[in-house]
Scaffold this motif. Structure first.
Motif, PDB file in Angstrom:
ATOM      1  N   ARG A  48      47.142  44.386  29.836  1.00 23.68           N
ATOM      2  CA  ARG A  48      45.654  44.446  29.993  1.00 23.68           C
ATOM      3  C   ARG A  48      44.979  43.206  30.429  1.00 23.68           C
ATOM      4  NH1 ARG A  48      44.594  45.635  23.732  1.00 23.68           N
ATOM      5  NH2 ARG A  48      42.629  45.268  24.454  1.00 23.68           N
ATOM      6  N   ILE A  52      42.433  43.419  33.808  1.00 26.19           N
ATOM      7  CA  ILE A  52      41.223  42.732  34.020  1.00 26.19           C
ATOM      8  C   ILE A  52      40.908  41.569  34.835  1.00 26.19           C
ATOM      9  CG2 ILE A  52      41.066  40.787  32.209  1.00 26.19           C
ATOM     10  CD1 ILE A  52      38.722  41.869  30.943  1.00 26.19           C
ATOM     11  N   ASP A  55      40.692  43.327  38.133  1.00 23.29           N
ATOM     12  CA  ASP A  55      39.265  43.936  38.159  1.00 23.29           C
ATOM     13  C   ASP A  55      38.170  42.884  38.450  1.00 23.29           C
ATOM     14  OD1 ASP A  55      40.058  46.496  37.797  1.00 23.29           O
ATOM     15  OD2 ASP A  55      39.770  46.409  35.480  1.00 23.29           O
ATOM     16  N   TRP A  56      38.347  41.768  37.948  1.00 22.37           N
ATOM     17  CA  TRP A  56      37.509  40.376  38.197  1.00 22.37           C
ATOM     18  C   TRP A  56      37.647  40.208  39.498  1.00 22.37           C
ATOM     19  CZ3 TRP A  56      33.361  39.171  35.836  1.00 22.37           C
ATOM     20  CH2 TRP A  56      32.769  37.893  36.058  1.00 22.37           C
ATOM     21  N   THR A  86      32.986  48.858  35.993  1.00 22.14           N
ATOM     22  CA  THR A  86      33.820  49.111  34.785  1.00 22.14           C
ATOM     23  C   THR A  86      33.320  50.622  34.187  1.00 22.14           C
ATOM     24  OG1 THR A  86      34.508  47.006  34.194  1.00 22.14           O
ATOM     25  CG2 THR A  86      34.561  48.486  32.141  1.00 22.14           C
ATOM     26  N   LYS A  99      43.419  48.841  35.874  1.00 20.79           N
ATOM     27  CA  LYS A  99      44.219  49.495  34.898  1.00 20.79           C
ATOM     28  C   LYS A  99      44.943  50.514  35.245  1.00 20.79           C
ATOM     29  CE  LYS A  99      40.356  48.873  31.039  1.00 20.79           C
ATOM     30  NZ  LYS A  99      40.876  47.712  30.788  1.00 20.79           N
ATOM     31  N   LEU A 127      32.037  44.545  26.180  1.00 29.84           N
ATOM     32  CA  LEU A 127      32.818  43.781  27.196  1.00 29.84           C
ATOM     33  C   LEU A 127      32.341  42.661  27.995  1.00 29.84           C
ATOM     34  CD1 LEU A 127      35.882  43.501  28.070  1.00 29.84           C
ATOM     35  CD2 LEU A 127      35.041  45.238  29.892  1.00 29.84           C
TER      36      LEU A 127
END
Length: 155
Positions: A48, A52, A55-56, A86, A99, A127
């Motif tokens: 997880r 993230i 994605d960031w 997201t 993910k 989030l």
């Protein structure tokens, strides 16, 4: 009681102390009706965090390309890009690119299907606030997942 025994229970935490007294918590996800391992089981913390991070990083690169390449402006826009990305990806396919790469998916606890759009919006807003995502229950679900009725599972 030996001093080492008392210190050991204190260092191990309340869960270990309760288990020593006979409490059975089971594996993470058992209360939710999820399998212990394999597809559909609770997503591991490391994956997880990795997702993230990916994605960031993607959001930061997009924000850098869209702004005038000042770090202050890029940081502000990176959050906006991250949240929009997201919202769109979790709301449509159930997972962000990070993910997906790490084999995770966000699903609804009601039937374990795709998360409805309004719940995806609630989850994304929470989030973005960051604090709800840092408060977890014993099934490793963040407050943002609990309040939106979601759970992150392995694909």
């Amino acid at each position: 009681m030996d001093n080492r025994e008392a210190i050991g229970s204190w260092l191990s935490g309340p869960r270990a102390a309760a288990e020593d007294m006979g409490a059975d918590f089971g594996y993470r996800g058992k209360r939710l009706g999820l399998p212990e391992d394999g597809p559909g089981s609770i997503a591991p913390i490391g994956r997880r965090f990795g997702a993230i991070f990916i994605d960031w990083a993607i959001a930061a690169v997009i924000a850098f390309a869209l702004t005038d390449r000042r770090i202050e402006a890029t940081n502000n826009w990176a959050l906006v890009v991250f949240l929009v990305m997201t919202l769109l990806t979790v709301g449509t396919v159930g997972s962000t690119l990070g993910k997906r790469l790490l084999g995770l998916r966000v699903v609804s606890l009601n039937g374990l299907g795709k998360l409805p759009v309004w719940r995806t919006l609630v989850r994304t807003v929470l989030l973005g606030l960051a604090i709800p995502a840092l408060i977890w229950d014993r099934d490793n679900r963040g407050l943002h997942d609990r309040l939106s009725g979601a759970v992150q599972v392995r694909i």
